[in-house]
Design a protein around this motif. Structure first.
Motif, PDB file in Angstrom:
ATOM      1  N   LYS A   1     -35.460  -5.698  19.420  1.00 44.02           N
ATOM      2  CA  LYS A   1     -34.689  -4.729  18.387  1.00 44.02           C
ATOM      3  C   LYS A   1     -35.728  -3.914  17.700  1.00 44.02           C
ATOM      4  O   LYS A   1     -35.495  -2.875  17.311  1.00 44.02           O
ATOM      5  CB  LYS A   1     -34.318  -5.703  17.058  1.00 44.02           C
ATOM      6  N   MET A   2     -36.979  -4.380  17.608  1.00 44.50           N
ATOM      7  CA  MET A   2     -38.140  -3.537  17.086  1.00 44.50           C
ATOM      8  C   MET A   2     -38.500  -2.666  17.651  1.00 44.50           C
ATOM      9  O   MET A   2     -39.173  -1.638  17.530  1.00 44.50           O
ATOM     10  CB  MET A   2     -39.242  -4.598  16.467  1.00 44.50           C
ATOM     11  N   THR A   3     -38.421  -2.513  19.098  1.00 43.27           N
ATOM     12  CA  THR A   3     -38.802  -1.511  20.356  1.00 43.27           C
ATOM     13  C   THR A   3     -37.762  -0.823  20.598  1.00 43.27           C
ATOM     14  O   THR A   3     -37.765  -0.059  21.541  1.00 43.27           O
ATOM     15  CB  THR A   3     -39.681  -2.384  21.233  1.00 43.27           C
ATOM     16  N   ASP A   4     -36.711  -0.910  20.097  1.00 41.69           N
ATOM     17  CA  ASP A   4     -35.438  -0.315  20.616  1.00 41.69           C
ATOM     18  C   ASP A   4     -35.303   1.087  20.139  1.00 41.69           C
ATOM     19  O   ASP A   4     -35.525   1.532  19.074  1.00 41.69           O
ATOM     20  CB  ASP A   4     -34.105  -0.849  19.971  1.00 41.69           C
ATOM     21  N   ILE A   5     -35.197   2.091  21.003  1.00 45.32           N
ATOM     22  CA  ILE A   5     -35.299   3.567  20.647  1.00 45.32           C
ATOM     23  C   ILE A   5     -33.950   4.251  21.091  1.00 45.32           C
ATOM     24  O   ILE A   5     -34.005   5.548  21.004  1.00 45.32           O
ATOM     25  CB  ILE A   5     -36.722   4.304  21.462  1.00 45.32           C
ATOM     26  N   THR A   6     -33.068   3.606  21.273  1.00 47.15           N
ATOM     27  CA  THR A   6     -31.500   4.263  21.684  1.00 47.15           C
ATOM     28  C   THR A   6     -30.990   4.690  20.279  1.00 47.15           C
ATOM     29  O   THR A   6     -31.393   4.189  18.931  1.00 47.15           O
ATOM     30  CB  THR A   6     -30.628   3.174  22.073  1.00 47.15           C
ATOM     31  N   GLU A   7     -30.339   5.904  20.491  1.00 43.21           N
ATOM     32  CA  GLU A   7     -29.709   6.318  19.349  1.00 43.21           C
ATOM     33  C   GLU A   7     -28.164   6.496  19.502  1.00 43.21           C
ATOM     34  O   GLU A   7     -27.607   6.692  20.647  1.00 43.21           O
ATOM     35  CB  GLU A   7     -30.356   7.827  19.021  1.00 43.21           C
ATOM     36  N   ASP A   8     -27.373   6.548  18.346  1.00 42.21           N
ATOM     37  CA  ASP A   8     -26.056   6.696  18.355  1.00 42.21           C
ATOM     38  C   ASP A   8     -25.803   8.571  18.659  1.00 42.21           C
ATOM     39  O   ASP A   8     -26.526   9.073  17.803  1.00 42.21           O
ATOM     40  CB  ASP A   8     -25.117   6.312  17.300  1.00 42.21           C
ATOM     41  N   LYS A   9     -24.734   8.857  18.998  1.00 47.54           N
ATOM     42  CA  LYS A   9     -24.610  10.287  19.209  1.00 47.54           C
ATOM     43  C   LYS A   9     -24.610  11.161  17.744  1.00 47.54           C
ATOM     44  O   LYS A   9     -25.159  12.279  17.653  1.00 47.54           O
ATOM     45  CB  LYS A   9     -23.389  10.687  20.008  1.00 47.54           C
ATOM     46  N   ASN A  10     -24.034  10.683  17.022  1.00 44.95           N
ATOM     47  CA  ASN A  10     -24.024  11.260  15.508  1.00 44.95           C
ATOM     48  C   ASN A  10     -25.049  11.451  14.739  1.00 44.95           C
ATOM     49  O   ASN A  10     -25.351  12.449  14.354  1.00 44.95           O
ATOM     50  CB  ASN A  10     -22.769  10.526  14.780  1.00 44.95           C
ATOM     51  N   GLY A  11     -26.152  10.334  14.649  1.00 45.50           N
ATOM     52  CA  GLY A  11     -27.130  10.318  14.058  1.00 45.50           C
ATOM     53  C   GLY A  11     -28.182  11.272  14.812  1.00 45.50           C
ATOM     54  O   GLY A  11     -28.866  12.145  14.254  1.00 45.50           O
ATOM     55  N   ARG A  12     -28.080  11.138  16.152  1.00 49.23           N
ATOM     56  CA  ARG A  12     -28.912  12.296  17.079  1.00 49.23           C
ATOM     57  C   ARG A  12     -28.653  13.577  16.641  1.00 49.23           C
ATOM     58  O   ARG A  12     -29.364  14.533  16.534  1.00 49.23           O
ATOM     59  CB  ARG A  12     -28.900  11.847  18.448  1.00 49.23           C
ATOM     60  N   ALA A  13     -27.251  14.019  16.655  1.00 50.15           N
ATOM     61  CA  ALA A  13     -26.765  15.288  16.319  1.00 50.15           C
ATOM     62  C   ALA A  13     -27.185  15.621  15.025  1.00 50.15           C
ATOM     63  O   ALA A  13     -27.650  16.935  14.683  1.00 50.15           O
ATOM     64  CB  ALA A  13     -25.277  15.396  16.617  1.00 50.15           C
ATOM     65  N   VAL A  14     -27.019  14.978  14.051  1.00 45.91           N
ATOM     66  CA  VAL A  14     -27.455  15.300  12.749  1.00 45.91           C
ATOM     67  C   VAL A  14     -28.786  15.485  12.556  1.00 45.91           C
ATOM     68  O   VAL A  14     -29.533  16.594  11.872  1.00 45.91           O
ATOM     69  CB  VAL A  14     -27.037  14.182  11.743  1.00 45.91           C
ATOM     70  N   CYS A  15     -29.801  14.662  13.169  1.00 40.30           N
ATOM     71  CA  CYS A  15     -31.060  14.818  13.174  1.00 40.30           C
ATOM     72  C   CYS A  15     -31.364  16.223  13.718  1.00 40.30           C
ATOM     73  O   CYS A  15     -32.565  16.863  13.120  1.00 40.30           O
ATOM     74  CB  CYS A  15     -31.924  13.790  13.741  1.00 40.30           C
ATOM     75  N   ILE A  16     -31.068  16.503  15.002  1.00 47.72           N
ATOM     76  CA  ILE A  16     -31.163  17.940  15.568  1.00 47.72           C
ATOM     77  C   ILE A  16     -30.838  18.955  14.733  1.00 47.72           C
ATOM     78  O   ILE A  16     -31.612  19.852  14.480  1.00 47.72           O
ATOM     79  CB  ILE A  16     -30.415  17.812  17.109  1.00 47.72           C
ATOM     80  N   VAL A  17     -29.798  18.963  14.234  1.00 47.50           N
ATOM     81  CA  VAL A  17     -29.121  20.078  13.352  1.00 47.50           C
ATOM     82  C   VAL A  17     -30.095  20.325  12.343  1.00 47.50           C
ATOM     83  O   VAL A  17     -30.691  21.598  11.825  1.00 47.50           O
ATOM     84  CB  VAL A  17     -27.847  20.047  12.746  1.00 47.50           C
ATOM     85  N   ALA A  18     -30.621  19.225  11.576  1.00 39.76           N
ATOM     86  CA  ALA A  18     -31.445  19.339  10.081  1.00 39.76           C
ATOM     87  C   ALA A  18     -32.802  19.781  10.678  1.00 39.76           C
ATOM     88  O   ALA A  18     -33.469  20.652   9.791  1.00 39.76           O
ATOM     89  CB  ALA A  18     -31.476  17.933   9.732  1.00 39.76           C
ATOM     90  N   GLY A  19     -33.306  19.373  11.905  1.00 45.55           N
ATOM     91  CA  GLY A  19     -34.665  19.723  12.371  1.00 45.55           C
ATOM     92  C   GLY A  19     -34.630  21.180  12.760  1.00 45.55           C
ATOM     93  O   GLY A  19     -35.736  21.945  12.270  1.00 45.55           O
ATOM     94  N   VAL A  20     -33.633  21.710  13.409  1.00 44.27           N
ATOM     95  CA  VAL A  20     -33.613  23.113  13.721  1.00 44.27           C
ATOM     96  C   VAL A  20     -33.409  24.203  12.424  1.00 44.27           C
ATOM     97  O   VAL A  20     -34.061  25.030  12.396  1.00 44.27           O
ATOM     98  CB  VAL A  20     -32.337  23.441  14.530  1.00 44.27           C
ATOM     99  N   VAL A  21     -32.596  23.607  11.613  1.00 45.01           N
ATOM    100  CA  VAL A  21     -32.629  24.395  10.060  1.00 45.01           C
ATOM    101  C   VAL A  21     -33.857  24.401   9.484  1.00 45.01           C
ATOM    102  O   VAL A  21     -34.366  25.480   8.947  1.00 45.01           O
ATOM    103  CB  VAL A  21     -31.585  23.659   9.413  1.00 45.01           C
ATOM    104  N   VAL A  22     -34.447  23.280   9.257  1.00 44.07           N
ATOM    105  CA  VAL A  22     -35.930  23.234   8.525  1.00 44.07           C
ATOM    106  C   VAL A  22     -36.989  24.013   9.400  1.00 44.07           C
ATOM    107  O   VAL A  22     -37.728  24.987   8.671  1.00 44.07           O
ATOM    108  CB  VAL A  22     -36.374  21.820   8.524  1.00 44.07           C
ATOM    109  N   ALA A  23     -36.905  24.011  10.740  1.00 46.33           N
ATOM    110  CA  ALA A  23     -37.856  24.950  11.445  1.00 46.33           C
ATOM    111  C   ALA A  23     -37.559  26.445  11.564  1.00 46.33           C
ATOM    112  O   ALA A  23     -38.482  26.955  11.456  1.00 46.33           O
ATOM    113  CB  ALA A  23     -37.923  24.362  13.013  1.00 46.33           C
ATOM    114  N   GLY A  24     -36.329  26.626  11.505  1.00 47.79           N
ATOM    115  CA  GLY A  24     -35.765  28.149  11.276  1.00 47.79           C
ATOM    116  C   GLY A  24     -36.425  28.547  10.092  1.00 47.79           C
ATOM    117  O   GLY A  24     -36.708  29.813   9.785  1.00 47.79           O
TER     118      GLY A  24
END
Length: 606
Positions: free
Chosen positions: A573-596
């Motif tokens: 559990k502590m070393t798990d780095i899998t992500e659900d699709k929705n959480g991953r998508a939100v993080c990507i969008v937020a990262g792109v917006v802030v970097a932009g």
């Protein structure tokens, strides 16, 4: 932790008193260019969440020195890195926080140096020692709100005072003390830089050259944001990898705020109080702030003291103390963890949890003492500009540290000997430059004194030196790695970017905590069968004992025992780095917006 406290704590831990004092002071001295230190951090914080944290989490490490042990094996690299970390906490983080807090309280309350220092340390030590990591992170979240609200109010009031943005820009270009304006021979010393409105500055004449930013500052930043126990510890507390990414993205977005919260107000302070903030000779500086080197450090405190009414002034004092305690508690907590887990346990392999807690408390006291002793050196360094001192020292010690981690994560051929000698040689060369910085200060502006500094100081900007030091560290690490035997493939599982998703654990991946627990469990099983064991109720401790336990963070309750299967499930559990699709998508969008947004601002203020 969820992404909100993770991101808020990262931001609050970085925005300490040096932000009020150092960042605003350097902005008062040279204009917008200092913004680059904040805005380049946006990209690095996103990199922390997307690139570094998956590897750290997959490896199962609790501290960065422990990660190095999992990656390379052996003990010397871990111990060396831990010692360097503690030294950097003293000379860069804790001492600068205390010094900046002292400056603010002296200006605001009129207290002397020793009373200010004592008050800061007392308040901070109490809740750091008693509360631990959980108290630090929850209070960071609350303090971030206080910090932003207080600074935003002062920013608006000060901008109104100078008549708006256009008026502010026009007035700053002529914000010089009367002594400078009335003395043509000394005219240039108190005048603002002609390039004050630009971030990207000339490689030769710029105080923050763009070449140094591109090729040098980036490596200092990786060290600060991606390989610092303070920030990594907060991300490791996230409930999963998506919340870790969300936390770093949230912190990256907050890093856009210092421009309007501290940089612009610092420049406005020079407009309103040029005779004090921009003093041009040692005598006038001594009268203004008791520091002959310069008075830009008092830019923000003067604004608070003279622009705000009593009630709001109290709010700003609360904001300062929030920022100060946030960073101090983070540094003290992380230094304690580093010493107890990475150094003391090497000395005392059988140390109990109680012993480790007490040693951690004592470590905090020792670190604080050394930090206080270092304060006079900060006061006289880099023309009295705290922020320049911090960046200069960072450029001398950060690059070797940075490249040990970059090569460890991205180049599987890196060996323990290569990393060790790259860190040793790079650090030794950096310490020579740092010593020269303290031994040969630059002549003050307008002085007839001949510049006798060595060429490495007079001709090579500290950010350019950072790039040179990076090249040296890479060459040594790569050369030694190629001349030594490669690390076995089975020991690289889950400890590099390329192997982070492997199912099998590395051969030596178990932490010392787990090994000790397994040994204790096996010993107990040998003593008697479970059916023959009896449980004896522990007597309730007396009041003095309960108080002692509360102060030291101890408990008389027996430590929980986990079966091997339970430990395996916990590790997964502590070393798990899998992500659900929705959480991953939100993080990507937020990262792109802030970097932009950051990229646009860097282009606008080019």
């Amino acid at each position: 932790m969820t992404w909100i406290p993770v991101g808020a704590s990262i931001f609050a831990s970085n925005v300490g008193a040096p932000m009020f004092i150092g960042l605003a002071g350097t902005a008062a001295a040279s204009g917008f260019a200092v913004t680059i230190y904040e805005w380049h951090a946006v990209y690095l914080l996103i990199a922390l969440g997307w690139v570094f944290m998956p590897v750290y989490i997959a490896s199962g490490a609790f501290t960065l020195p422990e990660y190095l042990t999992k990656r390379f094996g052996g003990a010397r690299l871990r111990i060396l890195f831990s010692l360097l970390s503690l030294a950097i906490y003293v000379i860069l983080k804790i001492s600068s926080e205390i010094y900046a807090g002292v400056i603010f309280l002296q200006q605001l309350l009129g207290w002397n140096l020793y009373v200010c220092t004592g008050a800061i340390l007392l308040v901070t030590a109490v809740y750091t020692t008693v509360g631990g990591m959980a108290a630090v992170m929850y209070t960071d979240t609350l303090q971030t709100a206080v910090l932003i609200v207080g600074a935003a109010i002062l920013s608006v009031i000060s901008m109104v005072e100078v008549g708006g943005w256009n008026s502010f820009m026009a007035q700053y270009s002529h914000a010089a003390p009367k002594l400078t304006l009335n003395d043509p021979l000394n005219y240039s010393c108190g005048m603002p830089r002609s390039d004050f409105m630009h971030i990207w500055r000339d490689p030769e004449t710029g105080d923050i050259p763009w070449t140094g930013v591109i090729f040098g500052l980036i490596f200092n930043g990786v060290c600060v944001w991606c390989t610092d126990q303070i920030n990594v510890q907060r991300c490791l507390s996230a409930k999963n990898i998506s919340h870790a990414k969300g936390g770093t993205t949230f912190a990256a977005g907050l890093k856009l705020l210092p421009f309007v919260l501290w940089i612009v107000p610092g420049m406005i302070s020079r407009v309103l109080y040029p005779d004090e903030v921009a003093c041009a000779d040692p005598e006038s500086c001594e009268r203004a702030c008791s520091n002959k080197q310069g008075c830009t450090n008092i830019a923000y405190p003067l604004l608070v003291l003279r622009m705000l009414p009593t009630g709001l002034r109290g709010l700003m004092l609360a904001a300062l103390l929030a920022a100060l305690m946030s960073t101090l508690t983070s540094a003290l907590n992380s230094s304690s963890s580093t010493f107890t887990l990475d150094i003391w346990r090497r000395i005392r392999r059988g140390a109990s949890q109680r012993e480790l807690m007490i040693v951690g408390r004592l470590c905090i006291i020792v670190v604080v003492i050394f930090s206080v002793v270092w304060i006079p050196i900060i006061e006289k360094s880099q023309g009295g500009q705290l922020w320049t001192y911090l960046q200069t020292v960072s450029a001398c010690v950060s690059p070797p540290w940075c490249w040990v981690f970059l090569l460890a994560i991205f180049w599987t051929r890196t060996t323990e000997k290569g990393a060790f000698w790259g860190l040793v040689v790079g650090t030794a060369v950096g310490l020579v430059r740092m010593s020269l910085e303290f031994a040969y200060p630059a002549p003050p502006c307008g002085s007839t004194e001949v510049d006798k500094r060595p060429a490495i100081l007079a001709k090579v900007h500290f950010l350019h030196f950072s790039a040179i030091l990076s090249a040296l560290s890479i060459i040594v690490t790569v050369a030694v790695s190629l001349l030594t035997n490669p690390h076995p493939t089975e020991k690289l599982r889950r400890v590099t970017w390329w192997t982070r998703h492997e199912e099998a654990q590395p051969l030596d991946s178990e932490s010392e905590d787990e090994l000790r627990c397994v040994e204790e469990e096996e010993d107990e099983e040998e003593e008697a069968p479970d059916m023959l064991k009896t449980v004896v109720a522990e007597p309730k401790p007396k009041t003095p004992r309960r108080v002692y336990n509360w102060v030291c963070g101890l408990s008389d309750a027996p430590e929980p025992r986990l079966s091997k299967q339970e430990k395996l499930l916990l590790r997964q559990k502590m070393t798990d780095i899998t992500e659900d699709k929705n959480g991953r998508a939100v993080c990507i969008v937020a990262g792109v917006v802030v970097a932009g947004i950051t990229t646009f601002l860097l282009g606008y203020f080019h």
